[in-house]
Design a protein around this motif. Structure first.
Motif, PDB file in Angstrom:
ATOM      1  N   VAL A  50       0.869  -1.175   0.000  1.00 21.75           N
ATOM      2  CA  VAL A  50       0.000   0.000   0.000  1.00 21.75           C
ATOM      3  C   VAL A  50       0.907   1.226   0.000  1.00 21.75           C
ATOM      4  N   LEU A  51       0.313   2.383  -0.189  1.00 21.77           N
ATOM      5  CA  LEU A  51       1.075   3.623  -0.047  1.00 21.77           C
ATOM      6  C   LEU A  51       0.843   4.176   1.350  1.00 21.77           C
ATOM      7  N   LEU A  52       1.903   4.502   2.034  1.00 24.65           N
ATOM      8  CA  LEU A  52       1.859   5.116   3.352  1.00 24.65           C
ATOM      9  C   LEU A  52       2.515   6.477   3.201  1.00 24.65           C
ATOM     10  N   ASP A  53       1.696   7.521   3.286  1.00 22.04           N
ATOM     11  CA  ASP A  53       2.174   8.881   3.026  1.00 22.04           C
ATOM     12  C   ASP A  53       2.909   8.966   1.689  1.00 22.04           C
ATOM     13  N   GLY A  54       2.346   8.284   0.686  1.00 28.14           N
ATOM     14  CA  GLY A  54       2.855   8.385  -0.668  1.00 28.14           C
ATOM     15  C   GLY A  54       3.993   7.459  -1.034  1.00 28.14           C
ATOM     16  N   ARG A  55       4.452   6.657  -0.109  1.00 31.72           N
ATOM     17  CA  ARG A  55       5.548   5.718  -0.394  1.00 31.72           C
ATOM     18  C   ARG A  55       5.049   4.296  -0.219  1.00 31.72           C
ATOM     19  N   SER A  56       5.478   3.408  -1.101  1.00 31.07           N
ATOM     20  CA  SER A  56       5.015   2.030  -1.001  1.00 31.07           C
ATOM     21  C   SER A  56       5.669   1.333   0.184  1.00 31.07           C
ATOM     22  N   VAL A  57       4.834   0.600   0.908  1.00 29.82           N
ATOM     23  CA  VAL A  57       5.292  -0.209   2.033  1.00 29.82           C
ATOM     24  C   VAL A  57       4.556  -1.541   1.980  1.00 29.82           C
ATOM     25  N   ALA A 113       3.987   0.195  -8.433  1.00 36.33           N
ATOM     26  CA  ALA A 113       4.161   0.940  -9.682  1.00 36.33           C
ATOM     27  C   ALA A 113       3.703   2.390  -9.526  1.00 36.33           C
ATOM     28  N   LYS A 114       2.650   2.609  -8.766  1.00 35.81           N
ATOM     29  CA  LYS A 114       2.169   3.980  -8.521  1.00 35.81           C
ATOM     30  C   LYS A 114       3.242   4.796  -7.812  1.00 35.81           C
ATOM     31  N   ASP A 115       3.847   4.216  -6.803  1.00 35.44           N
ATOM     32  CA  ASP A 115       4.934   4.896  -6.098  1.00 35.44           C
ATOM     33  C   ASP A 115       6.064   5.215  -7.077  1.00 35.44           C
ATOM     34  N   LEU A 116       6.428   4.248  -7.887  1.00 35.23           N
ATOM     35  CA  LEU A 116       7.491   4.466  -8.866  1.00 35.23           C
ATOM     36  C   LEU A 116       7.151   5.627  -9.797  1.00 35.23           C
ATOM     37  N   LEU A 117       5.960   5.599 -10.384  1.00 37.14           N
ATOM     38  CA  LEU A 117       5.589   6.638 -11.349  1.00 37.14           C
ATOM     39  C   LEU A 117       5.377   8.001 -10.700  1.00 37.14           C
ATOM     40  N   ASP A 118       4.962   8.009  -9.442  1.00 32.87           N
ATOM     41  CA  ASP A 118       4.826   9.288  -8.736  1.00 32.87           C
ATOM     42  C   ASP A 118       6.178   9.961  -8.534  1.00 32.87           C
ATOM     43  N   HIS A 119       7.226   9.160  -8.409  1.00 32.73           N
ATOM     44  CA  HIS A 119       8.552   9.711  -8.133  1.00 32.73           C
ATOM     45  C   HIS A 119       9.486   9.672  -9.350  1.00 32.73           C
ATOM     46  N   ASN A 120       9.090   8.925 -10.370  1.00 33.87           N
ATOM     47  CA  ASN A 120       9.871   8.838 -11.603  1.00 33.87           C
ATOM     48  C   ASN A 120       8.882   8.610 -12.745  1.00 33.87           C
ATOM     49  N   PRO A 121       8.299   9.688 -13.278  1.00 33.55           N
ATOM     50  CA  PRO A 121       7.211   9.546 -14.246  1.00 33.55           C
ATOM     51  C   PRO A 121       7.615   8.928 -15.587  1.00 33.55           C
ATOM     52  N   ARG A 122       8.890   8.908 -15.908  1.00 37.24           N
ATOM     53  CA  ARG A 122       9.338   8.352 -17.193  1.00 37.24           C
ATOM     54  C   ARG A 122      10.457   7.328 -16.962  1.00 37.24           C
ATOM     55  N   ARG A 129      11.659  -2.453 -13.593  1.00 38.67           N
ATOM     56  CA  ARG A 129      11.974  -3.745 -12.963  1.00 38.67           C
ATOM     57  C   ARG A 129      12.536  -3.546 -11.550  1.00 38.67           C
ATOM     58  N   GLU A 130      13.399  -2.557 -11.409  1.00 40.87           N
ATOM     59  CA  GLU A 130      13.958  -2.273 -10.084  1.00 40.87           C
ATOM     60  C   GLU A 130      12.880  -1.764  -9.130  1.00 40.87           C
ATOM     61  N   GLY A 131      11.973  -0.932  -9.628  1.00 42.08           N
ATOM     62  CA  GLY A 131      10.909  -0.386  -8.792  1.00 42.08           C
ATOM     63  C   GLY A 131       9.921  -1.435  -8.313  1.00 42.08           C
ATOM     64  N   LEU A 132       9.795  -2.518  -9.052  1.00 40.41           N
ATOM     65  CA  LEU A 132       8.872  -3.597  -8.686  1.00 40.41           C
ATOM     66  C   LEU A 132       9.586  -4.786  -8.059  1.00 40.41           C
ATOM     67  N   GLU A 133      10.861  -4.622  -7.806  1.00 40.62           N
ATOM     68  CA  GLU A 133      11.731  -5.702  -7.351  1.00 40.62           C
ATOM     69  C   GLU A 133      11.207  -6.470  -6.139  1.00 40.62           C
ATOM     70  N   ALA A 152       1.087   2.862 -18.767  1.00 42.20           N
ATOM     71  CA  ALA A 152       0.516   3.816 -17.817  1.00 42.20           C
ATOM     72  C   ALA A 152       1.378   5.069 -17.727  1.00 42.20           C
ATOM     73  N   ALA A 153       2.695   4.905 -17.744  1.00 43.25           N
ATOM     74  CA  ALA A 153       3.592   6.067 -17.698  1.00 43.25           C
ATOM     75  C   ALA A 153       3.350   6.956 -18.910  1.00 43.25           C
ATOM     76  N   ASP A 154       3.220   6.337 -20.082  1.00 46.58           N
ATOM     77  CA  ASP A 154       2.964   7.118 -21.294  1.00 46.58           C
ATOM     78  C   ASP A 154       1.625   7.842 -21.212  1.00 46.58           C
TER      79      ASP A 154
END
Length: 162
Positions: A50-57, A113-122, A129-133, A152-154
Protein backbone atom coordinates in the motif's frame (compact mmCIF):
# COMPACT_ATOMS: atom_id res chain seq x y z
CA UNK A 1 -5.38 -0.17 23.64
CA UNK A 2 -3.93 2.75 21.73
CA UNK A 3 -6.29 4.89 19.69
CA UNK A 4 -5.05 5.77 16.21
CA UNK A 5 -6.23 8.19 13.55
CA UNK A 6 -5.38 7.80 9.93
CA UNK A 7 -6.79 8.47 6.51
CA UNK A 8 -7.51 5.42 4.38
CA UNK A 9 -8.38 5.97 0.73
CA UNK A 10 -9.52 9.48 1.59
CA UNK A 11 -11.67 8.48 4.57
CA UNK A 12 -10.78 9.60 8.10
CA UNK A 13 -10.55 6.59 10.39
CA UNK A 14 -10.21 6.39 14.17
CA UNK A 15 -9.70 2.99 15.78
CA UNK A 16 -8.63 1.49 19.05
CA UNK A 17 -6.11 -1.19 18.14
CA UNK A 18 -3.97 -3.69 19.94
CA UNK A 19 -0.38 -2.45 19.73
CA UNK A 20 0.60 -5.73 17.99
CA UNK A 21 -1.90 -5.49 15.12
CA UNK A 22 -0.30 -5.20 11.69
CA UNK A 23 -1.52 -2.56 9.26
CA UNK A 24 -2.46 -5.29 6.77
CA UNK A 25 -4.86 -6.82 9.29
CA UNK A 26 -6.41 -3.46 10.19
CA UNK A 27 -6.98 -2.80 6.49
CA UNK A 28 -8.35 -6.23 5.60
CA UNK A 29 -10.11 -7.38 8.75
CA UNK A 30 -11.43 -4.12 10.16
CA UNK A 31 -11.67 -1.74 7.20
CA UNK A 32 -12.69 -4.25 4.48
CA UNK A 33 -9.98 -3.27 2.02
CA UNK A 34 -10.28 -6.41 -0.09
CA UNK A 35 -7.61 -5.22 -2.52
CA UNK A 36 -4.91 -5.68 0.11
CA UNK A 37 -3.81 -9.31 0.00
CA UNK A 38 -1.97 -11.23 2.68
CA UNK A 39 0.53 -13.36 0.82
CA UNK A 40 3.49 -14.36 2.91
CA UNK A 41 3.40 -12.36 6.16
CA UNK A 42 7.17 -11.95 5.84
CA UNK A 43 7.71 -9.13 3.27
CA UNK A 44 8.79 -11.56 0.56
CA UNK A 45 5.90 -11.27 -1.88
CA UNK A 46 4.58 -7.68 -1.83
CA UNK A 47 0.90 -8.66 -2.22
CA UNK A 48 0.07 -6.41 0.73
CA UNK A 49 1.78 -3.30 -0.69
CA UNK A 50 0.00 0.00 0.00
CA UNK A 51 1.07 3.62 -0.05
CA UNK A 52 1.86 5.12 3.35
CA UNK A 53 2.17 8.88 3.03
CA UNK A 54 2.85 8.38 -0.67
CA UNK A 55 5.55 5.72 -0.39
CA UNK A 56 5.01 2.03 -1.00
CA UNK A 57 5.29 -0.21 2.03
CA UNK A 58 4.54 -3.82 2.67
CA UNK A 59 1.71 -3.51 5.15
CA UNK A 60 2.55 -6.87 6.73
CA UNK A 61 5.63 -5.23 8.26
CA UNK A 62 4.02 -2.05 9.56
CA UNK A 63 2.21 -1.97 12.87
CA UNK A 64 -1.13 -0.21 12.69
CA UNK A 65 0.02 2.15 15.47
CA UNK A 66 2.93 3.21 13.24
CA UNK A 67 0.38 4.50 10.72
CA UNK A 68 -1.15 6.86 13.29
CA UNK A 69 -1.51 10.26 11.65
CA UNK A 70 -0.65 8.91 8.22
CA UNK A 71 -2.43 8.68 4.90
CA UNK A 72 -2.86 5.14 3.56
CA UNK A 73 -3.83 4.46 -0.03
CA UNK A 74 -4.86 1.01 -1.21
CA UNK A 75 -5.65 -0.06 -4.75
CA UNK A 76 -9.29 0.68 -3.92
CA UNK A 77 -8.35 4.30 -3.32
CA UNK A 78 -7.04 4.83 -6.85
CA UNK A 79 -10.49 5.31 -8.34
CA UNK A 80 -12.20 8.63 -7.77
CA UNK A 81 -14.97 8.25 -5.15
CA UNK A 82 -17.43 10.10 -7.37
CA UNK A 83 -16.57 7.89 -10.37
CA UNK A 84 -16.24 4.30 -9.12
CA UNK A 85 -16.15 2.97 -12.68
CA UNK A 86 -13.19 5.20 -13.62
CA UNK A 87 -10.00 3.19 -13.37
CA UNK A 88 -6.57 4.63 -12.73
CA UNK A 89 -4.32 4.38 -15.82
CA UNK A 90 -2.27 1.69 -14.05
CA UNK A 91 -5.37 -0.45 -13.50
CA UNK A 92 -6.41 -0.05 -17.14
CA UNK A 93 -2.90 -0.81 -18.37
CA UNK A 94 -2.68 -4.00 -16.32
CA UNK A 95 -5.92 -5.11 -17.94
CA UNK A 96 -4.93 -4.01 -21.45
CA UNK A 97 -1.48 -5.61 -21.32
CA UNK A 98 -2.69 -8.83 -19.70
CA UNK A 99 -0.35 -8.11 -16.81
CA UNK A 100 -2.29 -10.37 -14.50
CA UNK A 101 -3.34 -13.96 -14.48
CA UNK A 102 -4.46 -15.13 -11.07
CA UNK A 103 -4.54 -11.48 -9.93
CA UNK A 104 -3.32 -12.10 -6.41
CA UNK A 105 -0.19 -9.96 -6.73
CA UNK A 106 -1.85 -7.32 -8.91
CA UNK A 107 -2.96 -4.82 -6.22
CA UNK A 108 0.50 -4.82 -4.65
CA UNK A 109 2.18 -4.51 -8.06
CA UNK A 110 -0.06 -1.60 -8.98
CA UNK A 111 0.67 0.22 -5.72
CA UNK A 112 4.43 -0.31 -6.09
CA UNK A 113 4.16 0.94 -9.68
CA UNK A 114 2.17 3.98 -8.52
CA UNK A 115 4.93 4.90 -6.10
CA UNK A 116 7.49 4.47 -8.87
CA UNK A 117 5.59 6.64 -11.35
CA UNK A 118 4.83 9.29 -8.74
CA UNK A 119 8.55 9.71 -8.13
CA UNK A 120 9.87 8.84 -11.60
CA UNK A 121 7.21 9.55 -14.25
CA UNK A 122 9.34 8.35 -17.19
CA UNK A 123 11.24 5.29 -15.97
CA UNK A 124 13.26 3.03 -18.22
CA UNK A 125 12.38 -0.65 -18.37
CA UNK A 126 15.30 -1.36 -16.04
CA UNK A 127 13.99 1.23 -13.57
CA UNK A 128 10.52 -0.32 -13.75
CA UNK A 129 11.97 -3.75 -12.96
CA UNK A 130 13.96 -2.27 -10.08
CA UNK A 131 10.91 -0.39 -8.79
CA UNK A 132 8.87 -3.60 -8.69
CA UNK A 133 11.73 -5.70 -7.35
CA UNK A 134 10.09 -6.48 -4.00
CA UNK A 135 6.84 -7.73 -5.54
CA UNK A 136 6.59 -11.30 -6.76
CA UNK A 137 4.37 -12.67 -9.49
CA UNK A 138 4.29 -16.38 -10.01
CA UNK A 139 2.14 -16.30 -13.18
CA UNK A 140 3.04 -13.67 -15.78
CA UNK A 141 6.80 -13.75 -16.24
CA UNK A 142 6.95 -9.97 -15.60
CA UNK A 143 7.16 -8.83 -19.27
CA UNK A 144 3.44 -7.89 -19.39
CA UNK A 145 3.77 -6.11 -16.03
CA UNK A 146 6.66 -3.98 -17.31
CA UNK A 147 4.64 -3.26 -20.49
CA UNK A 148 1.66 -2.20 -18.36
CA UNK A 149 3.74 0.20 -16.26
CA UNK A 150 5.28 1.61 -19.45
CA UNK A 151 1.78 2.12 -20.97
CA UNK A 152 0.52 3.82 -17.82
CA UNK A 153 3.59 6.07 -17.70
CA UNK A 154 2.96 7.12 -21.29
CA UNK A 155 -0.73 7.76 -20.62
CA UNK A 156 -0.05 9.74 -17.45
CA UNK A 157 2.62 11.81 -19.23
CA UNK A 158 0.12 12.67 -21.98
CA UNK A 159 -2.49 13.98 -19.53
CA UNK A 160 -2.90 17.77 -19.30
CA UNK A 161 -0.71 19.26 -16.63
CA UNK A 162 1.71 16.32 -16.59
Amino acid sequence: MPSIRLTVDGDAVTRDVDARVLLVHLLTDDLDRTGVNVGCDSTNCGACTVLLDGRSVKSCTVLAVQADGCEVTTVQGLTPPDEPAAWHPLQSAFRDCHALQCGYCTPGMIMAAKDLLDHNPRPSDAEIREGLEGNLCRCTGYAPIVAAVRQAADELAAQPGA
